[in-house]
Design an enzyme around this catalytic site. Structure first.
Site, short mmCIF file in Angstrom:
data_model
loop_
_atom_site.label_atom_id
_atom_site.label_comp_id
_atom_site.label_asym_id
_atom_site.label_seq_id
_atom_site.Cartn_x
_atom_site.Cartn_y
_atom_site.Cartn_z
CB SER A 65 20.36 0.40 -8.03
OG SER A 65 19.94 1.87 -7.82
CB ALA A 66 21.99 -3.83 -10.85
CE LYS A 120 14.14 0.89 -11.22
NZ LYS A 120 13.50 1.92 -11.62
CG ASP A 134 15.73 2.30 -7.52
OD1 ASP A 134 14.53 2.41 -7.11
OD2 ASP A 134 16.03 2.94 -8.69
N PRO A 142 20.62 -0.30 -19.43
CG PRO A 142 18.90 0.04 -20.60
CD PRO A 142 19.34 -0.83 -19.63
#
Length: 311
Positions: free
Chosen positions: A112-113, A17, A145, A103
């Site tokens: 978070s992803a 994001k 996040d 990164p």
């Protein structure tokens, strides 16, 4: 949420994001801050593959050097899998392989992803019958996040950033991302923000307890106008991050001198996100920054949140 996967491996994907606007409130008694942010999910993805196992493990591949990441129970993906197993009463484990492209400690929500994709992959692998709301509720316990990585698109985040409301966004925005060869600690940048505000207390307005996203940001997103959005980009964490890593200022200047409409640090940095007018401008800027020996990738947004990929 899903039926058990018929194949022995499940592949889920979740996006990084960019915070196109990030307002940070005054420090609270518990040391945290309320934030108001406009998130945009971009086409830099983390890919998580999950296999059945008796215990919990994770390995990393991909374009990002993950050699410094923990692979024990402190890893956010492992935490996500264990949280879902507890919620569902599942007694087995999972073997995770994560292909990293976002990164690490870069302000783009890569961890978070990982967590969001892991929740979805394990839900599918184990057939836990968790609802979407169940998974987002677990996501919120893992980090501010993580719920946005699960939902994707464009959204406004308030509270700690985990209280989401959809934001209307038209069209596609083009970004060029300059990736640093170091990370910045998010708590460290927030601490520096507090010190920055103390140092300049006579010159700046006191921070609000509950900040809000500027209306011109929402208008630019609704219009799908990159030039309008470029005028509205804002990040309260940029000044403290530049104080900790002054070289990032030169990266910002270089991008804006080579055709970027505007640049800003994503989240707590050190990734520098440049907004450009279109795909051709993105390619030209990528070439110019690469010639200065910066590591650069192109991305577009908004994109979908966590989803199952059928290989």
């Amino acid at each position: 949420m899903t039926n058990p996967a018929p194949s022995p491996v499940v592949h889920a994907r979740a996006p990084g994001k960019i915070n196109v606007c990030l307002k940070v409130g005054a420090v609270l008694e518990d040391g945290y801050h309320e934030v108001a942010t406009a998130y945009q999910a971009v086409s830099l993805f983390e890919d998580v593959r999950a296999w059945p196992a008796d215990d919990f493990s994770v390995v990393f591949t991909g374009t990002i050097d993950a050699s410094g990441l923990a692979v024990d129970g402190s890893n956010l993906a492992i935490k996500a899998a264990r949280a879902l197993a507890r919620k569902a009463g599942y007694r087995g484990g999972v073997r995770l392989s994560i292909e990293k492209n976002v990164p690490i400690a870069g302000g783009m929500g890569g961890g978070s992803a990982d967590a969001a994709a892991t929740l979805l992959a394990c839900d599918t692998l184990w057939g836990t019958d968790a609802t979407r709301d169940d998974l987002i509720e677990i996501a919120a316990t893992l980090g501010a996040d993580v719920p946005f990585a699960f939902t994707g698109g464009t959204a406004i985040g308030t509270g700690r950033g985990d209280q989401l409301s959809p934001a209307l966004a038209k069209g596609q925005f083009h970004w060029v991302l300059a990736l640093a060869d170091f990370g910045l600690s998010t708590p460290g940048v927030y601490n520096e923000l507090d010190r920055h505000r103390e140092r300049h207390a006579q010159d700046i307005f006191p921070a609000q307890i509950q900040p809000s996203v500027d209306t011109n940001v929402l208008q630019a997103l609704r219009a799908g106008d990159p030039r309008m959005l470029a005028e509205a980009l804002h990040n309260d964490l940029q000044a403290p991050a530049l104080h900790l890593a002054p070289g990032l200022g030169k990266v910002l200047e270089l991008g804006e001198a080579n055709g970027a409409l505007a640049g800003l640090l994503s989240g707590s940095g050190p990734t520098v996100a440049f907004l450009v007018a279109d795909a051709d401008s993105a390619l030209e800027l990528q070439v110019a920054l690469s010639a200065s020996r910066l590591r650069v990738v192109r991305a577009t947004g908004p994109v979908h949140g966590a989803r199952i990929i059928h290989d």
